[in-house]
Motif scaffolding. Sequence first.
Motif, PDB file in Angstrom:
ATOM      1  N   PHE A 191       6.576 -37.275 -54.216  1.00 21.67           N
ATOM      2  CA  PHE A 191       7.644 -36.451 -53.434  1.00 21.67           C
ATOM      3  C   PHE A 191       8.888 -37.012 -53.526  1.00 21.67           C
ATOM      4  O   PHE A 191       9.162 -38.328 -52.844  1.00 21.67           O
ATOM      5  CB  PHE A 191       6.882 -36.732 -51.845  1.00 21.67           C
ATOM      6  CG  PHE A 191       5.765 -36.264 -51.679  1.00 21.67           C
ATOM      7  CD1 PHE A 191       5.119 -34.922 -52.292  1.00 21.67           C
ATOM      8  CD2 PHE A 191       4.615 -36.836 -51.059  1.00 21.67           C
ATOM      9  CE1 PHE A 191       4.039 -34.545 -52.043  1.00 21.67           C
ATOM     10  CE2 PHE A 191       3.296 -36.398 -50.778  1.00 21.67           C
ATOM     11  CZ  PHE A 191       3.020 -35.344 -51.371  1.00 21.67           C
ATOM     12  N   SER A 203      10.525 -32.477 -50.042  1.00 23.92           N
ATOM     13  CA  SER A 203       9.313 -32.152 -50.626  1.00 23.92           C
ATOM     14  C   SER A 203       7.906 -32.848 -49.952  1.00 23.92           C
ATOM     15  O   SER A 203       7.011 -32.263 -50.105  1.00 23.92           O
ATOM     16  CB  SER A 203       9.401 -32.979 -52.010  1.00 23.92           C
ATOM     17  OG  SER A 203       8.291 -33.142 -52.618  1.00 23.92           O
ATOM     18  N   PHE A 204       8.116 -33.826 -48.994  1.00 22.29           N
ATOM     19  CA  PHE A 204       6.893 -34.323 -48.500  1.00 22.29           C
ATOM     20  C   PHE A 204       6.732 -33.400 -47.537  1.00 22.29           C
ATOM     21  O   PHE A 204       5.586 -32.984 -47.261  1.00 22.29           O
ATOM     22  CB  PHE A 204       7.389 -35.743 -47.702  1.00 22.29           C
ATOM     23  CG  PHE A 204       6.499 -36.066 -46.790  1.00 22.29           C
ATOM     24  CD1 PHE A 204       5.282 -36.581 -46.937  1.00 22.29           C
ATOM     25  CD2 PHE A 204       6.904 -36.134 -45.402  1.00 22.29           C
ATOM     26  CE1 PHE A 204       4.270 -36.870 -46.123  1.00 22.29           C
ATOM     27  CE2 PHE A 204       6.149 -36.562 -44.301  1.00 22.29           C
ATOM     28  CZ  PHE A 204       4.853 -36.811 -44.683  1.00 22.29           C
ATOM     29  N   ASN A 259       5.143 -30.135 -48.916  1.00 26.23           N
ATOM     30  CA  ASN A 259       3.637 -30.187 -49.108  1.00 26.23           C
ATOM     31  C   ASN A 259       2.814 -30.387 -48.006  1.00 26.23           C
ATOM     32  O   ASN A 259       1.425 -29.762 -47.891  1.00 26.23           O
ATOM     33  CB  ASN A 259       3.593 -31.230 -50.180  1.00 26.23           C
ATOM     34  CG  ASN A 259       3.810 -30.940 -51.638  1.00 26.23           C
ATOM     35  OD1 ASN A 259       3.273 -30.424 -52.560  1.00 26.23           O
ATOM     36  ND2 ASN A 259       5.130 -31.423 -52.127  1.00 26.23           N
ATOM     37  N   GLU A 310       4.796 -40.211 -47.421  1.00 22.53           N
ATOM     38  CA  GLU A 310       5.835 -39.786 -48.261  1.00 22.53           C
ATOM     39  C   GLU A 310       5.880 -40.699 -49.491  1.00 22.53           C
ATOM     40  O   GLU A 310       6.288 -40.377 -50.669  1.00 22.53           O
ATOM     41  CB  GLU A 310       7.392 -40.230 -47.726  1.00 22.53           C
ATOM     42  CG  GLU A 310       7.869 -39.064 -46.756  1.00 22.53           C
ATOM     43  CD  GLU A 310       9.287 -39.508 -46.328  1.00 22.53           C
ATOM     44  OE1 GLU A 310      10.133 -39.837 -46.916  1.00 22.53           O
ATOM     45  OE2 GLU A 310       9.403 -39.781 -45.041  1.00 22.53           O
ATOM     46  N   GLU A 314       4.040 -25.303 -56.449  1.00 22.99           N
ATOM     47  CA  GLU A 314       4.894 -26.451 -56.694  1.00 22.99           C
ATOM     48  C   GLU A 314       6.109 -26.098 -57.192  1.00 22.99           C
ATOM     49  O   GLU A 314       7.289 -26.654 -56.839  1.00 22.99           O
ATOM     50  CB  GLU A 314       4.221 -27.179 -58.147  1.00 22.99           C
ATOM     51  CG  GLU A 314       4.958 -28.505 -58.357  1.00 22.99           C
ATOM     52  CD  GLU A 314       4.363 -29.325 -59.263  1.00 22.99           C
ATOM     53  OE1 GLU A 314       4.881 -30.281 -59.600  1.00 22.99           O
ATOM     54  OE2 GLU A 314       3.306 -29.009 -59.960  1.00 22.99           O
TER      55      GLU A 314
END
Length: 613
Positions: A125, A130-131, A134, A325, A358
């Motif tokens: 991440f 991004s963390f 997801n 993370e 993704e």
Amino acid sequence: MYKLPLPMTHGIKYTANVFKAIKRGLNLNTHQLPKQPVPDLQDTVEKYLRSVKPLLDDYEYCQTEAVVEKFMQNEAPILHKKLLEKFKNTDNWMTEWWINKAYLGYRNPVIVHSSPGTIGPQMNFREPYSFITNAARIVIAISEYDKLVKSGKIKQEFVRNEPLDMQPYGMFLGSHRQPAPICDKLLHNNDAKHIIIICNNNFYKLNIIDESGIMPENSLKASLKDIIDRSQIEGDPVGILTGNHRDVWAEDYNILISLGNNKNNIKDIETSLFALCLDKNMPQEAFNCKNVSSVRAVQCLTGYSTDVNAANRWHDKTVQYIISEDGCVGMLYEHSPCEGGPIAILQDYVLKYLARRENAARKELDKSFPRATLLKFELNERIRESISQASCAVNELSEDTDMVCFKFKDFGFEMIKSLKLSPDSFIQMAMNTAFYKVQGKPPAHYETASLRRFHNARTECIRSTSTDSVYFAKLLISNDSTQAKKQAMLKAIDTHKKIVSEAVIGQGVDRHLFGLKMIALEEGIQLPEFYKDAGYTRSTHFTLTSSQVAYKTESFMCYGPVAPDGYGCCYNPRLQDIFFACSSFNSCPTTNTEDFANALQETLREMLELAKS
């Protein structure tokens, strides 16, 4: 599998109602399934004697033979007849007993001892966005999977031409284990529309499903970011209470729900679809002596410590997804409702969803997102003291849990099958032999066999140690010829295959003997001497517990040993590699997980060379 207190009847009826409620709302079986059989009594005792022979010396074995003969002449036929009556009058003679004995009546903490963890591949991440992205996608993936299951569109699975019970797929999402004295209760909500999000020990309720469907990704990301922003101050570590001894937690639970709005807060947790744990990053020193997989295993099993994530959990919730993370994506599941197979399917589904999304285009967060509700717990001095005691207990158990997890890259099941050998039997014999190498004696080896070909069934024990497996282990470490070692290996593998084939069709040893014991207890019959004999006690003190849980992704399942002086070993065999998760307790002076893991890898290589010779 476990040595547990006796089940109490008040929990059995409750569990039966849970199963009935799920079946009324959801029927995933398009093909009917037969009832789990009761094996022939004579066959069972003959298999039993064969299984205990390698674990006893000659004198002990003669004593066990005498005890078995007395058992067969006196109590066994009476108990067996009553068990056959139960078979006729129930849809499954074993399941309710087993759930209450092995799970809901189990009093040790569920963490390490009972609840398995699932660890996925290490993620990268690159930034907080991004963390959060997801984490949101995990929620959506699980929600879509739940929708798929409830639609009834998942196809019934088969082994060869035999259908398998699909009801376990409807068991774990929306389920919860409620603590109670002596025997816990299993709850299930078929209509769960919300999840619980735990962040920095703070608990939030978030509705994720309404009449328009599952919450959109951008709204969910905004809700999660808001939760993280609101959780800068650490919450009271109430979740740590769920990792304590079950009777202690049951007592604390009753006090907790009597305070303020706690009863409603816990009801929200109990009726949720699942829990999402937004974990802190693991401390760098955790990786000094362990690889990433081994550290993640402890993170998922226990939270590592109260200073890190041990209180960022609610262990009664059947499914807790864990993400941090620093790249952890894993899960912890409470074992009562089902076995590991359906859990593995969910994990693969989630990871494939993450992979598909993704490279999705980045969008701004939804400014009109729904805010999660903070579940604020009210505490008193008694509960604060309980939190302190539970913290000590969980920290001690976590520190005692020694995990060694690795990907064995030399070969996978494709190579084993190319040599016309059973991959499961090959790997199990490697484990069995590795134990002999490091312990100097054969294990009481428990391997899990699924009984899903029967209606509402759970598992049977594969007693993987045999006189042939012990002979092979002794020969392998000797100076005997390669040919002699190979013949001994092939015989041990064939014997194991036979034991497996019997267990998976309901013709094993342990569940039948368990049923006879339960009949005696329920009928008020004095427990036969058979169950106190060295043959029975030693062969059920499982010093090696193993199971195959197959994932298509680079994931694996892990758990602790079931005996204080034992090893746990779960594995995921794939085409070109095999994932292993090995465990033992640091407090045991006679076990060492790293030694076992090294011996296992060495034995796998030696066995492959023998097979090729």
